[in-house]
Design a protein around this motif. Sequence first.
Motif, PDB file in Angstrom:
ATOM      1  N   UNK A  10       0.425  -1.451  -0.359  1.00  0.00           N
ATOM      2  CA  UNK A  10      -0.075  -0.058  -0.095  1.00  0.00           C
ATOM      3  C   UNK A  10       0.952   1.176  -0.069  1.00  0.00           C
ATOM      4  N   UNK A  11       1.168   2.199  -0.547  1.00  0.00           N
ATOM      5  CA  UNK A  11       1.415   3.324  -1.342  1.00  0.00           C
ATOM      6  C   UNK A  11       0.659   4.706  -0.895  1.00  0.00           C
ATOM      7  N   UNK A  12      -0.658   4.259  -0.243  1.00  0.00           N
ATOM      8  CA  UNK A  12      -1.057   5.704  -0.515  1.00  0.00           C
ATOM      9  C   UNK A  12      -1.141   6.128   0.432  1.00  0.00           C
ATOM     10  N   UNK A  13       0.888   6.427   1.817  1.00  0.00           N
ATOM     11  CA  UNK A  13       0.769   6.904   2.646  1.00  0.00           C
ATOM     12  C   UNK A  13       2.161   7.376   2.063  1.00  0.00           C
ATOM     13  N   UNK A  14       2.240   7.177   1.172  1.00  0.00           N
ATOM     14  CA  UNK A  14       4.396   7.637   0.113  1.00  0.00           C
ATOM     15  C   UNK A  14       3.841   8.885   0.271  1.00  0.00           C
ATOM     16  N   UNK A  15       5.050   9.400   0.654  1.00  0.00           N
ATOM     17  CA  UNK A  15       5.374  11.517   0.679  1.00  0.00           C
ATOM     18  C   UNK A  15       6.745  11.029  -0.277  1.00  0.00           C
ATOM     19  N   UNK A  16       5.951  11.987  -1.620  1.00  0.00           N
ATOM     20  CA  UNK A  16       6.421  11.577  -2.742  1.00  0.00           C
ATOM     21  C   UNK A  16       7.496  12.412  -2.660  1.00  0.00           C
ATOM     22  N   UNK A  17       7.645  14.151  -2.089  1.00  0.00           N
ATOM     23  CA  UNK A  17       8.617  14.608  -0.969  1.00  0.00           C
ATOM     24  C   UNK A  17       9.810  14.284  -0.555  1.00  0.00           C
ATOM     25  N   UNK A  18       9.509  13.355   0.568  1.00  0.00           N
ATOM     26  CA  UNK A  18      10.714  13.171   1.510  1.00  0.00           C
ATOM     27  C   UNK A  18      11.244  11.772   1.474  1.00  0.00           C
ATOM     28  N   UNK A  19      12.087  11.474   1.534  1.00  0.00           N
ATOM     29  CA  UNK A  19      12.570  10.158   1.596  1.00  0.00           C
ATOM     30  C   UNK A  19      12.560   9.953   2.101  1.00  0.00           C
ATOM     31  N   UNK A  20      12.452   8.571   3.424  1.00  0.00           N
ATOM     32  CA  UNK A  20      12.330   8.396   4.836  1.00  0.00           C
ATOM     33  C   UNK A  20      13.825   8.763   4.775  1.00  0.00           C
ATOM     34  N   UNK A  21      14.857   8.361   4.851  1.00  0.00           N
ATOM     35  CA  UNK A  21      16.345   8.867   5.132  1.00  0.00           C
ATOM     36  C   UNK A  21      15.733  10.381   6.018  1.00  0.00           C
ATOM     37  N   UNK A  22      15.074  11.621   5.767  1.00  0.00           N
ATOM     38  CA  UNK A  22      14.734  13.008   5.904  1.00  0.00           C
ATOM     39  C   UNK A  22      13.678  12.554   7.520  1.00  0.00           C
ATOM     40  N   UNK A 346      -1.371  18.669   6.363  1.00  0.00           N
ATOM     41  CA  UNK A 346      -2.727  17.741   5.679  1.00  0.00           C
ATOM     42  C   UNK A 346      -3.762  18.758   4.859  1.00  0.00           C
ATOM     43  N   UNK A 347      -3.820  20.028   5.656  1.00  0.00           N
ATOM     44  CA  UNK A 347      -5.216  21.077   4.545  1.00  0.00           C
ATOM     45  C   UNK A 347      -4.168  21.935   3.287  1.00  0.00           C
ATOM     46  N   UNK A 348      -2.907  22.363   3.975  1.00  0.00           N
ATOM     47  CA  UNK A 348      -2.444  23.494   2.952  1.00  0.00           C
ATOM     48  C   UNK A 348      -1.383  22.359   2.209  1.00  0.00           C
ATOM     49  N   UNK A 349      -0.981  21.693   2.527  1.00  0.00           N
ATOM     50  CA  UNK A 349      -0.139  20.748   1.362  1.00  0.00           C
ATOM     51  C   UNK A 349      -0.272  19.180   1.561  1.00  0.00           C
ATOM     52  N   UNK A 350      -1.230  19.176   1.341  1.00  0.00           N
ATOM     53  CA  UNK A 350      -1.831  17.989   1.170  1.00  0.00           C
ATOM     54  C   UNK A 350      -0.388  16.230   2.268  1.00  0.00           C
ATOM     55  N   UNK A 351       0.079  16.894   2.863  1.00  0.00           N
ATOM     56  CA  UNK A 351      -0.021  16.223   3.936  1.00  0.00           C
ATOM     57  C   UNK A 351       1.890  16.194   3.541  1.00  0.00           C
ATOM     58  N   UNK A 352       2.521  16.403   2.219  1.00  0.00           N
ATOM     59  CA  UNK A 352       4.028  16.391   1.348  1.00  0.00           C
ATOM     60  C   UNK A 352       4.729  17.345   2.121  1.00  0.00           C
TER      61      UNK A 352
END
Length: 423
Positions: A10-22, A346-352
């Motif tokens: 399930x990739x629905x919670x994957x943040x495309x902006x921030x990799x796990x290392x950060x 969540x509201x203003x940046x889509x959680x990214x």
Amino acid sequence: MDGGNPPASDTSQNNPRIRAGYTFLGQFIDHDITLDVTSSLEQENDPDAVENFRTPALELDSLYGMGPSVQPYLYDQSRQFTFLLSPDGTDLPRNSQGRALIGDPRNDENIIVSQLHQLFLKFHNKVFTDFTDRSTSPETRFREAQRLVRWHYQWIVVHEFLPRVLGSVSTARIFRDAPFKFGERPFMPVEFSAAAYRFGHSQVRPGYGLGPGRGAALFPTPDAAGEVPPPGTSDLRGFRPVPPPLAVDWSAFFGIGAQASKFIDTKISTVLLQLPTGVVSAETPVHLRSLAVRNLQRGLALQLPSGQRVAELLGITPLAAEDLWANVPNGTGEAPLWFYILREAEVHAGGQRLAGVGAEIVGRVFQALLASDTKSFLSLSPAWTPTLPRASDRTFTMTDLVNLTLGTSIAGEDVSTLPGEEV
């Protein structure tokens, strides 16, 4: 706060902006600038009396400690002024009971952050060996290596970490306008340490891929009797030597193709809502085993202002009630600052990334810390740019640090082109 552990597919919670290392870099940075050993979850605290026992500066004192003269056990006596590593060089130095010999014991609390600390130890050793003037004294070379390591680390914070978590536009504006300044003595605002900078708790996944075909859960699953098994190769608990199956391949955490962090939002991984014994004491009651509850309790103990109140003080339009309390049964009124910041992202940046109050507090504190540090590159040489080998003439990133230190070739990313950037 919601909890949920989606399966690996399930990739629905994957943040495309921030990799796990950060996520773990953020934890490493936190341990560099904060150490509060005085506040308690069980009693109210005077925010003015909460003492930060870590120097509020991005100077890597969690790495260097008090230096080779005062803490010689951190350093390799056979290679003067370099850090000590494990005998085979694959782990932190440890005593006979497996405890790490490092400047901040918190950097051994999980297997990933312990290996990130080890990476920085090796980074210093590489810089000292290859990028200092051998014609000068060892003491001079150490000071130069320390400056180079600190300044490149500070550059990563300013030009990569903050743009990822705040947005490039907000980061540039805050560092240009410098809207917050310390007085005579820098301090750690409780709104930052007890709320805003805890956004990283939302980014934590229930488990991580460590390399091709290898992964582990953050914490183990209790057995039918509720007992937690001893640390093994299927969980990432720290304070122990790193088992070979849990060795990190940094291409799984930084750079193009690395796994994503979780979104910055009000959904917290279930494993953080049921902290096991070992992470918390055996006497910890059930309700205080939730990291969300612990964060909210700390905010109450420190009498933090509400999110709406901070927004008004910063001249930011507060979240509308229907957005703030969406999906929160009976939610109304003033919101705890930590919760408000997560909902705002969540509201203003889509959680990214962070937005509004969260972005302002985090960005302003980092800018003020660097400006108040008389030895930072921002104070001593604001026009300075990185001098160590890197993929781009314009910057120096975590992928550059990994590649330089370990001889790898991880492909980096241009932060300004990441999804979720400010318009």
